[in-house]
Design a protein around this motif. Structure first.
Motif, PDB file in Angstrom:
ATOM      1  N   PHE A 176       0.698  -3.383  -6.559  1.00 27.00           N
ATOM      2  CA  PHE A 176       0.966  -3.809  -7.935  1.00 27.00           C
ATOM      3  C   PHE A 176      -0.159  -3.367  -8.872  1.00 27.00           C
ATOM      4  N   GLY A 177      -1.377  -3.602  -8.488  1.00 30.37           N
ATOM      5  CA  GLY A 177      -2.506  -3.200  -9.340  1.00 30.37           C
ATOM      6  C   GLY A 177      -2.621  -1.697  -9.480  1.00 30.37           C
ATOM      7  N   ILE A 178      -2.367  -0.977  -8.391  1.00 31.90           N
ATOM      8  CA  ILE A 178      -2.445   0.488  -8.437  1.00 31.90           C
ATOM      9  C   ILE A 178      -1.365   1.051  -9.356  1.00 31.90           C
ATOM     10  N   VAL A 179      -0.166   0.504  -9.282  1.00 31.28           N
ATOM     11  CA  VAL A 179       0.945   1.007 -10.107  1.00 31.28           C
ATOM     12  C   VAL A 179       0.649   0.787 -11.588  1.00 31.28           C
ATOM     13  N   LEU A 180       0.207  -0.396 -11.951  1.00 30.37           N
ATOM     14  CA  LEU A 180      -0.095  -0.668 -13.354  1.00 30.37           C
ATOM     15  C   LEU A 180      -1.267   0.184 -13.845  1.00 30.37           C
ATOM     16  N   GLY A 181      -2.270   0.365 -13.017  1.00 34.21           N
ATOM     17  CA  GLY A 181      -3.403   1.193 -13.420  1.00 34.21           C
ATOM     18  C   GLY A 181      -3.026   2.651 -13.564  1.00 34.21           C
ATOM     19  N   TRP A 182      -2.220   3.165 -12.634  1.00 29.44           N
ATOM     20  CA  TRP A 182      -1.812   4.566 -12.718  1.00 29.44           C
ATOM     21  C   TRP A 182      -0.903   4.826 -13.912  1.00 29.44           C
ATOM     22  N   VAL A 183      -0.029   3.897 -14.232  1.00 27.58           N
ATOM     23  CA  VAL A 183       0.849   4.090 -15.395  1.00 27.58           C
ATOM     24  C   VAL A 183       0.027   4.110 -16.678  1.00 27.58           C
ATOM     25  N   THR A 184      -0.956   3.247 -16.774  1.00 29.38           N
ATOM     26  CA  THR A 184      -1.810   3.235 -17.967  1.00 29.38           C
ATOM     27  C   THR A 184      -2.579   4.541 -18.110  1.00 29.38           C
ATOM     28  N   MET A 185      -3.185   5.008 -17.020  1.00 30.39           N
ATOM     29  CA  MET A 185      -3.930   6.274 -17.068  1.00 30.39           C
ATOM     30  C   MET A 185      -2.999   7.463 -17.289  1.00 30.39           C
ATOM     31  N   ALA A 186      -1.782   7.406 -16.717  1.00 30.76           N
ATOM     32  CA  ALA A 186      -0.830   8.501 -16.916  1.00 30.76           C
ATOM     33  C   ALA A 186      -0.365   8.564 -18.362  1.00 30.76           C
ATOM     34  N   ILE A 237      14.298   3.949  -7.252  1.00 31.87           N
ATOM     35  CA  ILE A 237      15.381   4.217  -6.298  1.00 31.87           C
ATOM     36  C   ILE A 237      14.820   4.841  -5.029  1.00 31.87           C
ATOM     37  N   LEU A 238      13.839   5.735  -5.172  1.00 30.96           N
ATOM     38  CA  LEU A 238      13.200   6.337  -4.008  1.00 30.96           C
ATOM     39  C   LEU A 238      12.477   5.295  -3.165  1.00 30.96           C
ATOM     40  N   SER A 239      11.790   4.369  -3.823  1.00 31.09           N
ATOM     41  CA  SER A 239      11.077   3.324  -3.099  1.00 31.09           C
ATOM     42  C   SER A 239      12.031   2.409  -2.343  1.00 31.09           C
ATOM     43  N   ALA A 240      13.205   2.135  -2.937  1.00 29.65           N
ATOM     44  CA  ALA A 240      14.190   1.298  -2.247  1.00 29.65           C
ATOM     45  C   ALA A 240      14.847   2.046  -1.093  1.00 29.65           C
ATOM     46  N   THR A 241      15.087   3.348  -1.268  1.00 27.42           N
ATOM     47  CA  THR A 241      15.719   4.134  -0.206  1.00 27.42           C
ATOM     48  C   THR A 241      14.770   4.366   0.956  1.00 27.42           C
ATOM     49  N   ALA A 242      13.483   4.475   0.676  1.00 28.75           N
ATOM     50  CA  ALA A 242      12.503   4.742   1.728  1.00 28.75           C
ATOM     51  C   ALA A 242      12.376   3.600   2.721  1.00 28.75           C
ATOM     52  N   LEU A 243      12.874   2.404   2.378  1.00 21.88           N
ATOM     53  CA  LEU A 243      12.829   1.295   3.315  1.00 21.88           C
ATOM     54  C   LEU A 243      13.713   1.529   4.534  1.00 21.88           C
ATOM     55  N   PHE A 244      14.720   2.394   4.400  1.00 30.31           N
ATOM     56  CA  PHE A 244      15.673   2.646   5.485  1.00 30.31           C
ATOM     57  C   PHE A 244      15.487   4.019   6.119  1.00 30.31           C
ATOM     58  N   TYR A 247       4.494  11.971 -11.671  1.00 30.16           N
ATOM     59  CA  TYR A 247       5.469  11.380 -10.765  1.00 30.16           C
ATOM     60  C   TYR A 247       5.261  11.816  -9.317  1.00 30.16           C
ATOM     61  N   THR A 248       4.523  12.910  -9.116  1.00 31.25           N
ATOM     62  CA  THR A 248       4.160  13.274  -7.752  1.00 31.25           C
ATOM     63  C   THR A 248       3.200  12.249  -7.160  1.00 31.25           C
ATOM     64  N   LEU A 249       2.288  11.728  -7.990  1.00 28.04           N
ATOM     65  CA  LEU A 249       1.366  10.693  -7.509  1.00 28.04           C
ATOM     66  C   LEU A 249       2.119   9.437  -7.082  1.00 28.04           C
ATOM     67  N   PHE A 250       3.114   9.044  -7.848  1.00 32.79           N
ATOM     68  CA  PHE A 250       3.880   7.846  -7.480  1.00 32.79           C
ATOM     69  C   PHE A 250       4.722   8.077  -6.228  1.00 32.79           C
ATOM     70  N   SER A 251       5.206   9.293  -6.038  1.00 28.17           N
ATOM     71  CA  SER A 251       5.971   9.591  -4.807  1.00 28.17           C
ATOM     72  C   SER A 251       5.076   9.559  -3.583  1.00 28.17           C
ATOM     73  N   LEU A 252       3.796   9.903  -3.752  1.00 33.77           N
ATOM     74  CA  LEU A 252       2.883   9.834  -2.618  1.00 33.77           C
ATOM     75  C   LEU A 252       2.648   8.395  -2.167  1.00 33.77           C
ATOM     76  N   LEU A 253       2.707   7.460  -3.104  1.00 33.20           N
ATOM     77  CA  LEU A 253       2.612   6.051  -2.720  1.00 33.20           C
ATOM     78  C   LEU A 253       3.774   5.639  -1.823  1.00 33.20           C
ATOM     79  N   VAL A 254       4.932   6.200  -2.069  1.00 36.49           N
ATOM     80  CA  VAL A 254       6.101   5.860  -1.270  1.00 36.49           C
ATOM     81  C   VAL A 254       6.049   6.529   0.107  1.00 36.49           C
ATOM     82  N   ILE A 255       5.587   7.782   0.113  1.00 31.86           N
ATOM     83  CA  ILE A 255       5.605   8.533   1.385  1.00 31.86           C
ATOM     84  C   ILE A 255       4.551   8.028   2.351  1.00 31.86           C
ATOM     85  N   PHE A 256       3.353   7.825   1.812  1.00 33.85           N
ATOM     86  CA  PHE A 256       2.234   7.432   2.677  1.00 33.85           C
ATOM     87  C   PHE A 256       1.891   5.956   2.516  1.00 33.85           C
TER      88      PHE A 256
END
Length: 242
Positions: free
Chosen positions: A131-141, A177-184, A233-242
């Motif tokens: 949660f903190g990383i997402v809010l911080g990255w969106v602000t910096m982005a 949507i990617l984050s929700a799909t990655a759960l499965f 958005y590549t940075l946010f996808s890396l949060l989902v992958i790794f």
């Protein structure tokens, strides 16, 4: 022989029986009781006064002291949250080939905050507290994209920080949507990498198009703006992958 004594008789001054002259003693230090006058009470007038009182009316305000509850706006509108506007913007982003830029002319933070919290919630279900990383990255982005766009547009750039944050937040919907799909999906597989690349291109296309159409002097630098959005958005996808 008994001796007789001459006892003079007792004479009461007022005369009469001595038992009648005896008075009962009064208690010491007893204050005199004041006489209370009798007060009459009219039952008919009291009943009339009680029936004339009316209970307060909450449905309206006939006295004219202010608007009633029925005339007040809903709570979400008072807080600045327009659910219809958020839904319209969300539906427009779901179609990457038909994005209505007119819906995004008025920026808001309610929809982006909802998408960011949803992204963090799906990450939490995957065992990642971001949660903190997402809010911080969106602000910096938002700050990064704001600086890049205004440097490219020069003095004629009219992109403000508020609208930039709103656009980046709404374009986070494919990442949600990617984050929700990655759960499965299995972590580290080829499928999740391919899906991440697809959703990154989706978010990049929508964000770059909205920035170019809503801000002036951005059409000439469409490629650079799209590259900046791709990095975000590549940075946010890396949060989902790794």
């Amino acid at each position: 022989m008994a001796k007789e004594f001459n006892v003079p008789p007792v004479v009461f001054p007022s005369g009469g029986n001595p038992d009648q002259q005896r008075r009962l003693p009064t208690a010491p230090f007893q204050p005199p009781r004041p006489s209370i006058p009798f007060m009459s009470f009219d039952v008919g007038s009291a009943a009339a006064a009680s029936t004339s009182f009316s209970a307060p009316q909450f449905g309206g305000n006939p006295a004219g002291l202010g608007p009633g509850f029925e005339d007040e706006p809903p709570l979400l509108e008072e807080l600045g949250i327009n659910t219809r506007q958020i839904w319209s913007k969300t539906v427009s982003i779901l179609n990457p080939f038909r994005v209505n830029s007119q819906l995004h002319e008025d920026g808001d933070l309610s929809g982006p905050f909802l998408f960011l919290m949803s992204f963090g919630l799906f990450q939490l279900l995957a065992g990642k507290l971001h949660f903190g990383i997402v809010l911080g990255w969106v602000t910096m982005a938002s700050l990064f994209l704001y600086v890049v766009f205004n440097m490219l547009a020069g003095r004629n750039g009219n992109l403000d920080m508020y609208r930039c944050f709103s656009l980046i937040g709404y374009c986070m919907l494919p990442m949600v949507i990617l984050s929700a799909t990655a759960l499965f999906l299995p972590q580290g597989g080829v499928v999740i990498f391919a899906m991440a690349g697809l959703f990154v291109i989706w978010s990049t296309r929508i964000c770059a198009r909205l920035l170019v159409e809503l801000a002036s002097y951005g059409d000439e630098h469409r490629g650079l703006i799209a590259y900046a959005c791709f990095l975000i958005y590549t940075l946010f996808s890396l949060l989902v992958i790794f």
